[in-house]
Design a protein around this motif. Structure first.
Motif, PDB file in Angstrom:
ATOM      1  N   ALA A 231      -4.410   6.890  -4.099  1.00  0.00           N
ATOM      2  CA  ALA A 231      -4.082   5.564  -3.581  1.00  0.00           C
ATOM      3  C   ALA A 231      -5.366   4.953  -3.034  1.00  0.00           C
TER       4      ALA A 231
ATOM      5  N   THR B  25      -5.705   1.865  -1.783  1.00  0.00           N
ATOM      6  CA  THR B  25      -5.444   1.003  -0.639  1.00  0.00           C
ATOM      7  C   THR B  25      -4.168   1.449   0.069  1.00  0.00           C
ATOM      8  N   SER B  26      -3.943   0.924   1.267  1.00  0.00           N
ATOM      9  CA  SER B  26      -2.721   1.254   1.992  1.00  0.00           C
ATOM     10  C   SER B  26      -1.501   0.712   1.274  1.00  0.00           C
ATOM     11  N   CYS B  27      -1.666  -0.417   0.580  1.00  0.00           N
ATOM     12  CA  CYS B  27      -0.560  -0.983  -0.199  1.00  0.00           C
ATOM     13  C   CYS B  27      -0.161  -0.036  -1.334  1.00  0.00           C
ATOM     14  N   ASP B  28      -1.178   0.504  -2.023  1.00  0.00           N
ATOM     15  CA  ASP B  28      -0.907   1.490  -3.075  1.00  0.00           C
ATOM     16  C   ASP B  28      -0.160   2.686  -2.507  1.00  0.00           C
TER      17      ASP B  28
ATOM     18  N   HIS C  24       1.742   2.961   0.260  1.00  0.00           N
ATOM     19  CA  HIS C  24       3.119   2.672   0.658  1.00  0.00           C
ATOM     20  C   HIS C  24       4.033   2.492  -0.552  1.00  0.00           C
ATOM     21  N   ASN C  25       3.493   1.924  -1.616  1.00  0.00           N
ATOM     22  CA  ASN C  25       4.290   1.786  -2.845  1.00  0.00           C
ATOM     23  C   ASN C  25       4.641   3.152  -3.423  1.00  0.00           C
ATOM     24  N   MET C  26       3.670   4.051  -3.452  1.00  0.00           N
ATOM     25  CA  MET C  26       3.915   5.399  -3.970  1.00  0.00           C
ATOM     26  C   MET C  26       4.944   6.137  -3.116  1.00  0.00           C
TER      27      MET C  26
ATOM     28  N   SER D  77       7.307   4.911  -1.344  1.00  0.00           N
ATOM     29  CA  SER D  77       8.637   4.321  -1.460  1.00  0.00           C
ATOM     30  C   SER D  77       9.299   4.622  -2.800  1.00  0.00           C
ATOM     31  N   GLU D  78       8.494   5.016  -3.773  1.00  0.00           N
ATOM     32  CA  GLU D  78       9.013   5.227  -5.120  1.00  0.00           C
ATOM     33  C   GLU D  78       9.325   6.677  -5.445  1.00  0.00           C
ATOM     34  N   ASP D  79       8.792   7.618  -4.660  1.00  0.00           N
ATOM     35  CA  ASP D  79       8.977   9.024  -5.006  1.00  0.00           C
ATOM     36  C   ASP D  79       8.894   9.886  -3.749  1.00  0.00           C
TER      37      ASP D  79
END
Length: 264
Positions: A52, A54-57, A59-61, A63-65
């Protein structure tokens, strides 16, 4: 000299057998692009590793798994490390958190632990030590779920999946704590190990070594860090009227308070 380069990989291969060839899922956030980045030293043959940037990357990861371990490598470009550790530690995720400090200063490492990291290494930490700490975090969680140290097979079976005390429930399968009102409290690896020891024998004083399941020669955790872990636990439990549950016995250690009344 070739042996020095091969030995970490041989050690990791042995660990893979111990985990029954299961691939643990890791996220490395903010790893530097040069040769000192942690991602350069984590075997993709043993772990399912994602990066990841960035922090956005990140948090997306998340939330998805479902992930087993998150590693903050030095820093993430769009957020400071302190804020990121706070956010990750306060989430109800079951992953472990390893932080690689931006310096070799002990103060920075202690701060990371106080904020909720399961472990923190210095900037100059060697690749071999980083690999060992990754294995240790994953191994401790796996061992805690499968069997509590110091108990026979029969005793572990009798304990069951949950431990109870004054309305509090410690779930051994999920490594989480439930308050008397049913709220879910996420635990770090160290916090879970401490509570297992205390819940097993309420009222019995436990010293630092026994609470972390280590001996004085162990380097997996510094037993002097126990006060930091207990302080974190109290802050979490205080939100649900559990501030008096863990009692300090000066000069000896900690125990579950046998003189409290269940709230609610």
């Amino acid at each position: 000299m070739p042996n020095n380069k091969q030995s970490p990989m041989i050690d990791e291969a042995a660990t893979a057998d111990q985990f029954s060839n299961q691939k643990f899922k890791l996220i490395i956030a903010g790893s530097p692009g040069d040769s000192i980045g942690i991602i350069k030293h984590i075997s993709i043959d043993l772990y399912d590793v994602r990066q990841a940037k960035t922090s956005c990357d990140l948090h997306n990861m998340l939330s998805e798994d479902v992930w087993d371990l998150v590693i903050i490598d030095v820093k993430v470009p769009d957020i400071d490390s302190v804020s990121l550790i706070k956010v990750l530690s306060s989430s109800n995720k079951s992953f472990r958190l390893l932080v690689r400090s931006e310096s070799d200063d002990e103060v920075d490492r202690v701060l990371a632990l106080e904020l909720g990291a399961d472990d923190c290494v210095a900037l100059s930490c060697s690749p071999r030590e980083i690999q060992a700490r990754v294995r240790a975090l994953l191994r401790r969680c796996t061992n805690d779920i499968q069997k509590e140290p110091g108990l026979s097979v029969e005793q572990n079976r009798d304990l069951g999946a949950e431990l109870f005390y004054e309305g509090w429930v410690l779930n051994r399968d999920r490594c989480v704590l439930y308050s008397p009102s049913g709220d879910v409290i996420a635990l770090t690896n160290a916090e879970y190990g401490i509570l297992v020891n205390l819940f097993r024998e309420p009222g019995l004083v436990k010293d630092r070594s026994s609470l972390l399941n280590v001996n004085s020669e162990s380097s997996e955790y510094d037993i002097r860090s126990l006060d930091v872990f207990v302080s974190r636990l109290r802050k979490k439990m205080n939100q649900y009227n559990g501030h008096d549950l863990i009692e300090t016995v000066r000069g000896r250690g900690y125990r579950l308070n046998v003189n409290i009344s269940r709230v609610g």
